[in-house]
Design an enzyme around this catalytic site. Structure first.
Site, PDB file in Angstrom:
ATOM      1  N   CYS A 149       0.491  -1.179  -0.010  1.00  0.00           N
ATOM      2  CA  CYS A 149      -0.018   0.033  -0.262  1.00  0.00           C
ATOM      3  C   CYS A 149       0.646   1.272  -0.021  1.00  0.00           C
ATOM      4  CB  CYS A 149      -0.896  -0.017   0.940  1.00  0.00           C
ATOM      5  SG  CYS A 149      -0.823  -1.407   2.095  1.00  0.00           S
ATOM      6  N   ARG A 207       6.772 -11.585   4.980  1.00  0.00           N
ATOM      7  CA  ARG A 207       6.418 -11.348   6.462  1.00  0.00           C
ATOM      8  C   ARG A 207       6.797 -12.637   7.286  1.00  0.00           C
ATOM      9  NH1 ARG A 207      -0.103  -9.830   5.448  1.00  0.00           N
ATOM     10  NH2 ARG A 207       0.345  -8.021   4.183  1.00  0.00           N
ATOM     11  N   GLN A 223       0.862 -10.917  -3.406  1.00  0.00           N
ATOM     12  CA  GLN A 223      -0.945 -10.841  -3.147  1.00  0.00           C
ATOM     13  C   GLN A 223      -1.259 -10.210  -4.519  1.00  0.00           C
ATOM     14  OE1 GLN A 223      -0.321  -7.579   0.055  1.00  0.00           O
ATOM     15  NE2 GLN A 223      -1.486  -9.213   1.478  1.00  0.00           N
ATOM     16  N   ASP A 236      -2.905  -7.534  -5.082  1.00  0.00           N
ATOM     17  CA  ASP A 236      -3.300  -6.434  -4.332  1.00  0.00           C
ATOM     18  C   ASP A 236      -3.665  -5.436  -4.874  1.00  0.00           C
ATOM     19  OD1 ASP A 236      -3.461  -5.228  -1.783  1.00  0.00           O
ATOM     20  OD2 ASP A 236      -1.106  -4.974  -1.566  1.00  0.00           O
ATOM     21  N   HIS A 252      -5.534  -1.140  -4.469  1.00  0.00           N
ATOM     22  CA  HIS A 252      -5.862  -0.012  -3.562  1.00  0.00           C
ATOM     23  C   HIS A 252      -6.685   0.720  -4.420  1.00  0.00           C
ATOM     24  CE1 HIS A 252      -2.282  -1.720  -1.671  1.00  0.00           C
ATOM     25  NE2 HIS A 252      -3.229  -1.543  -0.379  1.00  0.00           N
ATOM     26  N   LYS A 285     -13.754  -4.312   7.809  1.00  0.00           N
ATOM     27  CA  LYS A 285     -13.416  -4.892   6.612  1.00  0.00           C
ATOM     28  C   LYS A 285     -14.175  -6.276   6.215  1.00  0.00           C
ATOM     29  CE  LYS A 285     -10.469  -8.347   9.163  1.00  0.00           C
ATOM     30  NZ  LYS A 285      -9.718  -9.298   8.994  1.00  0.00           N
ATOM     31  N   HIS A 298      -8.251  -1.224   0.670  1.00  0.00           N
ATOM     32  CA  HIS A 298      -7.275  -2.206   0.397  1.00  0.00           C
ATOM     33  C   HIS A 298      -8.184  -3.536  -0.232  1.00  0.00           C
ATOM     34  CE1 HIS A 298      -3.994  -0.861   3.377  1.00  0.00           C
ATOM     35  NE2 HIS A 298      -5.003  -0.577   3.780  1.00  0.00           N
TER      36      HIS A 298
HETATM   37 ZN    ZN Z   1      -2.839  -2.502   1.201  1.00  0.00          ZN
END
Ligand code: ZN
Ligand code: ZN
Length: 626
Positions: A284, A313, A331, A333, A335, A415, A498
């Site tokens: 992000c 991670r 990911q 991913d 945004h 979320k 996200h």
């Molecule tokens: Zn994010």
């Protein structure tokens, strides 16, 4: 018939198993036997005697012998001295009796048949009727009271159900799940591996799975492009400042790889504030940098910025599991930067897109879990209410099953966790839709936050004094201050969402392998057809066909090993290749065009087909993603 409590049923079966064991091995020392998820266990100290799964038939037969005498469970109470006498030479029970008495608990015994045992209760009313459907499963070692300092006991696992059908269904599903384990299939089908030299939790994608991943990624990109997403690329390494500003380095430092402090690399002073680096745990902040690379007008919003972004991670070694719990993952991913007015439409679009992807891969029962405001939270109450309302409303309008996990949101926003069921009915969490009121905002660093950082070893080491650390943190502040210019010409804070749909490539493929049991549908299969020439003289013809398939974009291989045809068919069927093309005299000698005999991996014989006709049907299946 009244539904029997499964925990009671299983714990009662544990009594019955212990009774049988004690008849067969009177010197064994009993300890405890609780019900657990999917069954029960009982721990024994067998002394020098070794018990194995080969003893199960004997134990199970004894259990069946005893069962008719077990008409009910009688409750008795005993004072500690008498209770201990029931277990001569059994230090485990004596320890329990001492503990229970200290806590002021009554010492209750439950008796069924000729067997009784110290127990808090929780049994079935009619064991002789209720306990008929059981099975012993495995033997394992287990430390007394779970502590390595204690003696290793022998744990016998079993399960029981209220009907034979349920028991058999359960055993079948366990067997099926074991066969589909992605770690096992990963090896058998040459899909991926993990090397200790690469590192724990880091996946090596072999050529076959990489083919399939490329197809999924390309499909993901195409669909996102069609749905108005902008696709970007960002680096794996970022300056430490970035994740100080986002506060990942104070809140989630235990889940990040250690910071690469430059003073240890280049001998610079720790006090120079050189931009030390971290492996990014999130994409992000980089997407925010792209957003902020120039002023943004409300006319540009919403901006949907997507990346197949690899993050790292530091998961504990104990929780790592094949591809589904890893330390490095990519990911899918995205945004979404938008105005408050656009939130509902954006969430609806994400839900629609999520549903579309899950259906393509054959996942049923898309279920949304909405996590709402926890006690400690960032951002205004108004923002939280707006976002929660949008999540719930979007689920309702899009007709998605949802549950609300009250107060279970993370501190920076509510979320949705998106879960699906696989072909065995197991539930997996794949995607999320997560509001963020932290990163797009800006706040000055508080004294409390300085303390939070100061307590961390890395920051002590680098800054050496709280004052110096405070100066650094105050210069940065918290949050990236993500603004857009509204239609009045005023700067406004941007809403940031996200979202992932597949979650990560690693986890998604772990789930996908188990879901398909390794038999990927044609459009995803690493190899779509293997050509098998029956004899050496058919090889040339097979090569000619191979070229035709290749030109048509079909992933094809020719098996030119000197094995027998039957062995080749068996090998490729085990490798779950969707189609096998057999080529012998009949095909090679046919002067009417190019022919092959086709078999499927389900051993269905499609007979002799002309190449153009077969190619057409392959292309149609690939197109439909069926
Ligand atoms: Zn994010
Ligand atoms: Zn009991």
């Amino acid at each position: 018939m009244k539904k029997i409590n499964l925990d009671n049923l299983r714990h009662s079966t544990a009594h019955l198993m212990a009774a049988a064991v004690m008849e067969l091995w009177p010197d064994a020392k009993r300890t405890i036997g609780p019900a657990i998820e999917n069954g029960f266990y009982f721990d024994f100290d067998f002394g020098e005697t070794k018990i194995s799964e080969r003893d199960f038939p004997k134990i199970e037969a004894k259990m069946r012998d005893l069962l008719p005498m077990w008409k009910g469970f009688e409750r008795h109470e005993l004072p500690p001295e008498l209770a201990k006498k029931e277990y001569p030479g059994n230090p485990y029970k004596h320890e329990l009796i001492d503990d229970f008495s200290k806590e002021g608990q009554k010492l209750t015994f439950y008796k069924s048949g000729n067997y009784w045992d110290l127990c808090r209760g929780g049994h079935v009313a009619h064991p002789d009727q209720n306990l008929k459907h059981f099975k012993l499963l495995k033997v394992a070692g287990a430390y007394w009271r779970g502590s390595e300092k204690n003696k290793m006991l022998t744990r016998i696992y079993g399960t029981s159900f209220s009907s034979q059908k349920e028991l058999e269904d359960y055993l079948k599903s366990v067997e099926e799940a074991e066969k589909r384990d992605h770690r096992k299939l990963g090896k058998e089908l040459d899909l991926f591996s993990i090397s200790p030299l690469t590192g724990a939790g880091l996946i090596l994608w072999h050529p076959r799975l990489s083919y399939t991943r490329n197809i999924v990624e390309q499909f993901w990109k195409d669909i996102h492009y069609k749905n108005g997403y902008q696709l970007v690329h960002t680096p794996h390494v970022a300056s430490m400042d970035m994740f100080v500003i986002s506060r990942h380095l104070s809140k989630y430092i235990d889940f990040m790889f250690p910071i690469m402090l430059h003073q240890y690399i280049e001998g610079e002073s720790a006090l120079d504030y050189t931009a030390d680096e971290v492996l990014k745990p999130m994409n992000c902040p980089n997407h925010i940098q792209i957003f902020k690379s120039r002023p943004r007008s409300y006319k540009e919003l919403p901006i949907r910025m997507g990346e197949l972004g690899t993050v790292y991670r530091y998961e504990r070694a104990g929780v790592l599991h094949g591809m589904t719990r890893v330390r490095g993952f990519t990911q899918d991913d995205t945004h979404i930067f938008c105005t408050p007015d656009q939130v509902l439409d954006e969430v609806r679009d994400v839900i629609r897109l999520t549903k579309y992807f899950y259906e393509i891969f054959g996942f049923k029962n898309y279920q949304a879990y909405i996590a709402t405001r926890p006690e400690k939270y960032l951002g205004s109450l108004k923002d939280w209410q707006m976002a929660e309302k949008a999540l719930i409303k979007a689920c309702q309008v899009e007709n998605i099953d949802y549950k609300i996990d009250e107060g279970q949101g993370v501190f920076y926003g509510p979320k949705i966790d998106s879960k699906v069921k696989d072909s065995l009915g197991r539930e997996w969490q794949l995607g999320t839709i997560q509001f963020d009121f932290n990163q797009p905002s800006y706040a000055e660093t508080t004294e409390e936050e300085i303390d939070e950082f100061w307590h961390l070893k890395t920051f002590k080491m680098k800054f050496q004094s709280r004052e110096r650390l405070a100066k650094y943190l105050k210069k940065l502040g918290r949050g990236f201050d993500v603004k857009f210019i509204d239609n009045q010409g005023n700067e406004k804070q941007t809403v940031m969402i996200h979202r992932t749909i597949l979650g990560s490539m690693e986890r998604f493929f772990g789930v996908l392998i188990e879901h398909f049991a390794g038999a990927f549908p044609l459009w995803l299969a690493p190899v779509q057809i293997v050509l098998i020439p029956i004899g050496e003289k058919h090889l040339e013809y097979a090569k000619k066909l191979e070229k035709e398939f290749r030109t048509a974009g079909i992933r094809v291989e020719t098996d030119d090993r000197s094995e027998r045809m039957q062995a080749k068919i068996r090998d490729h069927t085990l490798q779950k290749v969707p189609y096998l093309g057999i080529i012998g005299d009949k095909e090679a000698d046919n002067k009417d065009g190019l022919f092959l005999s086709v078999r499927t991996r389900e051993s269905k014989d499609l007979g002799q087909l002309t190449l153009p006709r077969f190619l057409e049907s392959l292309k149609e299946q690939i197109e439909k993603k069926s």
